[in-house]
Motif scaffolding. Structure first.
Motif, PDB file in Angstrom:
ATOM      1  N   SER A  31      50.406  34.374  52.671  1.00  0.00           N
ATOM      2  CA  SER A  31      49.227  34.497  51.822  1.00  0.00           C
ATOM      3  C   SER A  31      49.599  35.101  50.489  1.00  0.00           C
ATOM      4  O   SER A  31      50.584  35.837  50.381  1.00  0.00           O
ATOM      5  CB  SER A  31      48.141  35.304  52.518  1.00  0.00           C
ATOM      6  N   PRO A  32      48.846  34.783  49.481  1.00  0.00           N
ATOM      7  CA  PRO A  32      49.164  35.287  48.140  1.00  0.00           C
ATOM      8  C   PRO A  32      48.977  36.790  48.088  1.00  0.00           C
ATOM      9  O   PRO A  32      48.170  37.354  48.826  1.00  0.00           O
ATOM     10  CB  PRO A  32      48.147  34.577  47.248  1.00  0.00           C
ATOM     11  N   GLN A  33      49.744  37.418  47.208  1.00  0.00           N
ATOM     12  CA  GLN A  33      49.640  38.862  47.041  1.00  0.00           C
ATOM     13  C   GLN A  33      48.269  39.205  46.469  1.00  0.00           C
ATOM     14  O   GLN A  33      47.687  40.226  46.802  1.00  0.00           O
ATOM     15  CB  GLN A  33      50.734  39.299  46.064  1.00  0.00           C
ATOM     16  N   GLY A  34      47.778  38.338  45.609  1.00  0.00           N
ATOM     17  CA  GLY A  34      46.460  38.559  45.017  1.00  0.00           C
ATOM     18  C   GLY A  34      45.953  37.284  44.384  1.00  0.00           C
ATOM     19  O   GLY A  34      46.506  36.216  44.614  1.00  0.00           O
ATOM     20  N   ARG A  35      44.887  37.459  43.619  1.00  0.00           N
ATOM     21  CA  ARG A  35      44.316  36.305  42.921  1.00  0.00           C
ATOM     22  C   ARG A  35      43.969  36.712  41.500  1.00  0.00           C
ATOM     23  O   ARG A  35      43.636  37.880  41.241  1.00  0.00           O
ATOM     24  CB  ARG A  35      43.015  35.876  43.611  1.00  0.00           C
ATOM     25  N   ARG A  36      44.029  35.786  40.614  1.00  0.00           N
ATOM     26  CA  ARG A  36      43.504  36.046  39.269  1.00  0.00           C
ATOM     27  C   ARG A  36      41.984  35.991  39.355  1.00  0.00           C
ATOM     28  O   ARG A  36      41.427  35.432  40.314  1.00  0.00           O
ATOM     29  CB  ARG A  36      43.985  34.949  38.312  1.00  0.00           C
ATOM     30  N   PRO A  37      41.301  36.550  38.348  1.00  0.00           N
ATOM     31  CA  PRO A  37      39.830  36.508  38.363  1.00  0.00           C
ATOM     32  C   PRO A  37      39.319  35.078  38.549  1.00  0.00           C
ATOM     33  O   PRO A  37      38.276  34.838  39.156  1.00  0.00           O
ATOM     34  CB  PRO A  37      39.448  37.028  36.973  1.00  0.00           C
ATOM     35  N   SER A  38      40.088  34.135  38.047  1.00  0.00           N
ATOM     36  CA  SER A  38      39.681  32.737  38.160  1.00  0.00           C
ATOM     37  C   SER A  38      39.869  32.175  39.555  1.00  0.00           C
ATOM     38  O   SER A  38      39.423  31.077  39.849  1.00  0.00           O
ATOM     39  CB  SER A  38      40.502  31.899  37.199  1.00  0.00           C
ATOM     40  N   GLY A  39      40.557  32.923  40.389  1.00  0.00           N
ATOM     41  CA  GLY A  39      40.787  32.426  41.735  1.00  0.00           C
ATOM     42  C   GLY A  39      42.196  31.919  41.949  1.00  0.00           C
ATOM     43  O   GLY A  39      42.589  31.627  43.081  1.00  0.00           O
ATOM     44  N   TYR A  40      42.962  31.803  40.893  1.00  0.00           N
ATOM     45  CA  TYR A  40      44.351  31.342  41.009  1.00  0.00           C
ATOM     46  C   TYR A  40      45.137  32.273  41.920  1.00  0.00           C
ATOM     47  O   TYR A  40      45.107  33.500  41.762  1.00  0.00           O
ATOM     48  CB  TYR A  40      45.029  31.325  39.634  1.00  0.00           C
ATOM     49  N   ARG A  41      45.875  31.708  42.850  1.00  0.00           N
ATOM     50  CA  ARG A  41      46.720  32.524  43.732  1.00  0.00           C
ATOM     51  C   ARG A  41      47.926  33.069  42.982  1.00  0.00           C
ATOM     52  O   ARG A  41      48.511  32.356  42.157  1.00  0.00           O
ATOM     53  CB  ARG A  41      47.246  31.681  44.894  1.00  0.00           C
TER      54      ARG A  41
END
Lengths: 145, 145
Positions: A31-41
């Motif tokens: 799983s991604p470490q986080g997401r950008r506000p836009s939802g980008y992984r």
DNA sequence: CTACACCCTATACTAGGGTATCGAGTCAAG
DNA sequence: CTTGACTCGATACCCTAGTATAGGGTGTAG
């Protein structure tokens, strides 16, 4: 430094398709470490090691399900090497069993091939008559890989 | 005399499910001799031999596609035994290749298992580090049995 | 500002070998 | 004539390991 990659960059550097990464996420392997506000992984560089792990394990015949177990062992604190070894040994036994099964098939086919003379008509063919014969069926369906 | 069976009777006597017979029909492995005015399928006793053929061939590791070839060879006039033998030999080669692949996996797993000491922590585990290591990947995806 | 590459989710598709369910029609016994 | 078992076709579902596509939003260079 390749920290904080997008999915496309990770896919590129790990040599897999973007959809594959998302698929692994659905399968809970990555799983991604986080997401950008836009939802980008966003991925850190551990993601690459994880994908390598997955690919190498597949190369050894592990299924994604088994790889999931392996990965959760790997990242669970307190896992001992023996736990990993046990899973690996289970897999080995699996593979050995499959080899035996295939060898049984191969022997059966070789013996059928020996009974067969190329010029015979189909009605004389031992392979065919063997297959049509009424005897205890041994279809061990399911469970392959 | 079990001539003119309905699908349920055939399923019963051949030991398969009704839907399986219809599935074989879709796959063109088996078709009813005729139909009742109502549309009910009717089978002659050759149908049972055909199902036996299918099941035995599956027991030898043939896929339904290959069984389709075998069956069409079987019922094509002029087929020589050699044609059947060729298909069987192809299958044997397939299986032998698969065995080789599995043996490669098994060897790799055995050598990994040897490097692993039960009491080590996960960080020291050679199996894990091997899987995470960056080296030429050899995932030969697809094509299993 | 616009173009274009990238990303998002959701859904559908592949192969293989079936299994399960649907509403509707049929068959035989009572 | 009714009941219950059977059958019909069509469709959806199971698993595995992805791939493909649609319809939208985002990021950035010029």
């Amino acid at each position: 430094m390749t920290s904080q990659q997008t999915i496309g960059q990770l896919a590129q550097s790990a040599g897999v398709h973007v959809q594959t990464i998302r698929y692994y996420e659905r399968r809970k392997l990555l799983s991604p470490q986080g997401r950008r506000p836009s939802g980008y992984r966003l991925y850190d560089e551990e993601a690459q090691a994880r994908i390598r792990f997955i690919k190498h394990a597949q190369g050894l015949g592990f299924t994604l399900r088994e790889i999931g177990e392996l990965l959760s062992l790997r990242f669970k604190t307190g896992t001992r090497c023996g736990d990993i070894r046990r899973t690996t040994q289970d897999k080995l036994r699996d593979i050995e069993a499959r080899i035996k099964e295939l060898q049984t098939w191969a022997r059966a086919l070789r013996s059928l091939i020996r009974t067969c003379r190329a010029g015979q008509t189909i009605e004389q063919c031992r392979i065919v008559s063997h297959l049509e014969k009424q005897h205890r069926v041994t279809v061990r369906a399911k469970k392959r890989t």
